[in-house]
Design an enzyme around this catalytic site. Structure first.
Site, short mmCIF file in Angstrom:
data_model
loop_
_atom_site.label_atom_id
_atom_site.label_comp_id
_atom_site.label_asym_id
_atom_site.label_seq_id
_atom_site.Cartn_x
_atom_site.Cartn_y
_atom_site.Cartn_z
N CYS A 118 0.82 -1.23 0.00
CA CYS A 118 0.00 0.00 0.00
C CYS A 118 0.85 1.27 0.00
O CYS A 118 0.34 2.35 -0.30
CB CYS A 118 -0.94 0.02 1.19
SG CYS A 118 -2.04 -1.40 1.24
N HIS A 259 -3.29 7.16 2.59
CA HIS A 259 -3.71 5.87 2.03
C HIS A 259 -5.06 5.52 2.64
O HIS A 259 -5.25 5.59 3.86
CB HIS A 259 -2.66 4.82 2.36
CG HIS A 259 -3.15 3.42 2.17
ND1 HIS A 259 -3.76 3.02 1.00
CD2 HIS A 259 -3.15 2.34 3.00
CE1 HIS A 259 -4.11 1.75 1.13
NE2 HIS A 259 -3.76 1.32 2.32
N ASN A 289 -10.21 -0.18 0.28
CA ASN A 289 -8.74 -0.08 0.25
C ASN A 289 -8.23 -0.63 -1.08
O ASN A 289 -8.32 -1.82 -1.34
CB ASN A 289 -8.19 -0.87 1.44
CG ASN A 289 -6.67 -0.85 1.51
OD1 ASN A 289 -5.99 -0.47 0.56
ND2 ASN A 289 -6.13 -1.29 2.64
O1 UT7 Z 1 -3.56 -0.99 3.86
C1 UT7 Z 1 -3.22 -1.49 5.12
C2 UT7 Z 1 -3.93 -2.78 5.25
N1 UT7 Z 1 -4.90 -3.00 6.23
C3 UT7 Z 1 -5.48 -2.19 7.11
O2 UT7 Z 1 -5.23 -1.04 7.22
C4 UT7 Z 1 -6.47 -2.80 8.06
C5 UT7 Z 1 -6.21 -2.45 9.49
N2 UT7 Z 1 -7.19 -3.01 10.38
C6 UT7 Z 1 -8.49 -2.68 10.36
O3 UT7 Z 1 -8.91 -1.89 9.56
C7 UT7 Z 1 -9.40 -3.27 11.41
O4 UT7 Z 1 -8.64 -3.95 12.39
C8 UT7 Z 1 -10.49 -4.24 10.83
C9 UT7 Z 1 -11.49 -3.43 10.02
C10 UT7 Z 1 -9.83 -5.29 9.95
C11 UT7 Z 1 -11.23 -4.92 11.96
O5 UT7 Z 1 -11.78 -3.97 12.87
P1 UT7 Z 1 -11.62 -4.17 14.44
O6 UT7 Z 1 -12.38 -3.11 15.09
O7 UT7 Z 1 -10.15 -4.26 14.74
O8 UT7 Z 1 -12.37 -5.54 14.68
P2 UT7 Z 1 -11.80 -6.87 15.33
O9 UT7 Z 1 -10.82 -7.52 14.43
O10 UT7 Z 1 -11.41 -6.60 16.74
O11 UT7 Z 1 -13.11 -7.75 15.34
C12 UT7 Z 1 -14.21 -7.44 16.22
C13 UT7 Z 1 -15.26 -8.51 16.02
C14 UT7 Z 1 -14.69 -9.92 16.12
O12 UT7 Z 1 -15.66 -10.74 16.76
P3 UT7 Z 1 -15.50 -11.10 18.32
O13 UT7 Z 1 -14.19 -11.83 18.42
O14 UT7 Z 1 -15.51 -9.80 19.03
O15 UT7 Z 1 -16.71 -11.94 18.57
C15 UT7 Z 1 -14.56 -10.35 14.68
O16 UT7 Z 1 -14.68 -11.75 14.51
O17 UT7 Z 1 -15.84 -8.39 14.72
C16 UT7 Z 1 -15.77 -9.66 14.06
N3 UT7 Z 1 -15.61 -9.42 12.63
C17 UT7 Z 1 -16.67 -9.19 11.83
N4 UT7 Z 1 -17.99 -9.15 12.08
C18 UT7 Z 1 -18.80 -8.86 11.04
C19 UT7 Z 1 -14.48 -9.35 11.91
N5 UT7 Z 1 -14.77 -9.08 10.62
C20 UT7 Z 1 -16.13 -8.97 10.56
C21 UT7 Z 1 -17.02 -8.70 9.50
N6 UT7 Z 1 -18.33 -8.64 9.79
N7 UT7 Z 1 -16.60 -8.45 8.25
#
Ligand code: UT7
Length: 337
Positions: A118, A259, A289
């Site tokens: 990225c 980004h 993204n």
């Molecule tokens: O270009 C650089 C590349 N990447 C990035 O910049 C991404 C960086 N990270 C992020 O943007 C965020 O960490 C995410 C959007 C990927 C995730 O957001 P988060 O607030 O960190 O969520 P999390 O991973 O802590 O997940 C919270 C909950 C989990 O469930 P439990 O364990 O609390 O029951 C996940 O399993 O949300 C669940 N979850 C979803 N639920 C519905 C994860 N993905 C999804 C989904 N839909 N798509």
């Protein structure tokens, strides 16, 4: 005039995105997710998905052709091509060589890819600038082109909702004018954290086999929480360091073009820099993204929307797999329309 005196500026910019839109509502029929979760956690509403024959070299060639058309130039006017991509059409040759042939660029020019995920566009800009300031190249195309839909595991809800396809291109040109174009820059990397965002299969270390395909080794995998944490810290630090290097205060920067990874990352970076979100334009809602394509897409949109004006200080900043990061401060020179 000595070549050390040359500045490098964006003379024209062009973008191309696939027609097909994939909405959150459609995604919620594919995996256990919802429009509400995706919007709240990432700010993404829909993303573009390339068709089967629509590859980074095709999208990049269209974006580059648009930039050339806006500059009233032809492909033969280009002296250097750099493509930033983490989803090359094929392992080799480079996407740049494929794009060169599609666009009809000259054969006596260097064409190569930069692999910095990225952050690729910011890396490629700096490489182009340094090659051009030597005086050897007057005009360069720097293209960010990605087909993330080809490396996303469409059964993994933690990643598939985030990414999209597209391309953006800038035509750089040298000028003897001072204090214009690409002013200052900073690049960095931390390979010790490579496993936070990677694809383990399909390369020479683990060539594709029936087993690796079955195990999904050719898909992108990410530790989202950790990537998020690093992204906020490193993007804010990169902005601060490049501003200090250029002796510019954040209040003097008209636009921050980050980004487009996640709206919450952008909000956290803006807050750390003590800058309002009104100076952090975002198109995440419509494109998600798009990795190396995201900055040129956001830059073009902020310009065509009439936000960025001639003479504005613009700070672009990126973060991605590697880990890699980079920031460039620009004095905007109104591109040709
Ligand atoms: O270009 C650089 C590349 N990447 C990035 O910049 C991404 C960086 N990270 C992020 O943007 C965020 O960490 C995410 C959007 C990927 C995730 O957001 P988060 O607030 O960190 O969520 P999390 O991973 O802590 O997940 C919270 C909950 C989990 O469930 P439990 O364990 O609390 O029951 C996940 O399993 O949300 C669940 N979850 C979803 N639920 C519905 C994860 N993905 C999804 C989904 N839909 N798509």
């Amino acid at each position: 005039m000595s070549s050390a005196e040359l500045s490098v500026f964006i003379r024209a910019i062009g973008v191309h995105t696939p027609e097909r839109k994939l909405t959150n509502a459609e995604l919620s029929k594919m995996v256990d997710t919802s429009d509400e979760w995706i919007k709240t956690r990432s700010g993404i509403g829909e993303r573009r998905i390339a068709g089967p024959g629509e590859n980074p070299s095709d999208m990049g060639a269209k974006a580059a052709a648009k930039a050339l058309e806006r500059a009233s130039l032809t492909p033969t006017d280009v002296d250097l091509l750099i493509v930033a991509t983490m989803t090359p059409d094929v392992p080799f040759p480079s996407t740049a060589c494929l794009l060169q042939a599609k666009l009809g660029l000259r054969r006596d020019i260097p064409c190569f890819d930069v692999s910095a995920a990225c952050s690729g566009f910011v890396y490629a800009l700096q490489v182009a600038k340094d090659m051009m300031r030597s005086g050897a190249y007057r005009r360069a195309l720097v293209v960010g082109a990605e087909k993330l839909s080809s490396v996303v595991d469409w059964s993994d809800r933690t990643t598939c909702v985030l990414f999209g396809d597209g391309a953006g291109a800038v035509l750089l040109e040298t000028t003897s004018e001072k204090n214009v174009g690409l002013l200052g820059n900073l690049l960095g990397a931390d390979g010790n954290n490579a496993e936070l965002l990677h694809c383990v299969g399909g390369g020479s270390a683990a060539p594709a086999t029936a087993d690796s395909l079955r195990d999904g080794k050719h898909f992108l995998r990410m530790n989202g929480k950790e990537v998020f944490r690093h992204a906020v810290r490193v993007m804010a630090e990169s902005c601060e360091r490049v501003l200090s290097k250029c002796d510019v205060k954040s209040e003097q920067v008209a636009w921050f073009i980050p980004h487009q990874a996640n709206i919450r990352i952008l909000e956290a970076v803006a807050s750390q820099l003590n800058v309002g979100m009104d100076r952090f334009p975002s198109n995440l809602e419509r494109y998600g993204n798009t990795s190396a394509a995201s900055i040129p897409l956001a830059l073009e949109e902020a310009w065509t929307d009439g936000k960025i004006k001639h003479g504005d200080l613009v700070l672009i900043v990126a973060f991605g797999a590697g880990l890699t990061w980079g920031a460039t401060l620009l004095r905007w020179h109104e591109p040709t329309r």
